[in-house]
Scaffold this motif. Sequence first.
Motif: not given
Length: 96
Positions: A27-30, A32-33, A35
């Motif tokens: 979820e969220s920042y993890p 996107f990181l 990706y």
Amino acid sequence: MQVQTLANLHNLTASLLGIAAGILGLESYPGFLFYAFLTFITSALVYVFRVRPTAAAELDTTRYFVSGWTLWTGGLIDGLSGFVLTWTLVYGLVRA
């Protein structure tokens, strides 16, 4: 390797990474990181295996890409929508 081939590779990779992130439940920042890091790894693998110069030649990325940064950052923005789409779809299917 031409720009369109690289774009297709990044779009496919983005969708596969979205599936993986959804299954992992990121979820969220993890997410996107996850990706961003794996897109960078994909670009590095393309650089190593496809655009590698021969011993006698210098690497000339302008022959294939608009700029040298296109190889590294081109897929990051282009594949983002596909990543988010498959990420949220698979996350919703797995967690429902």
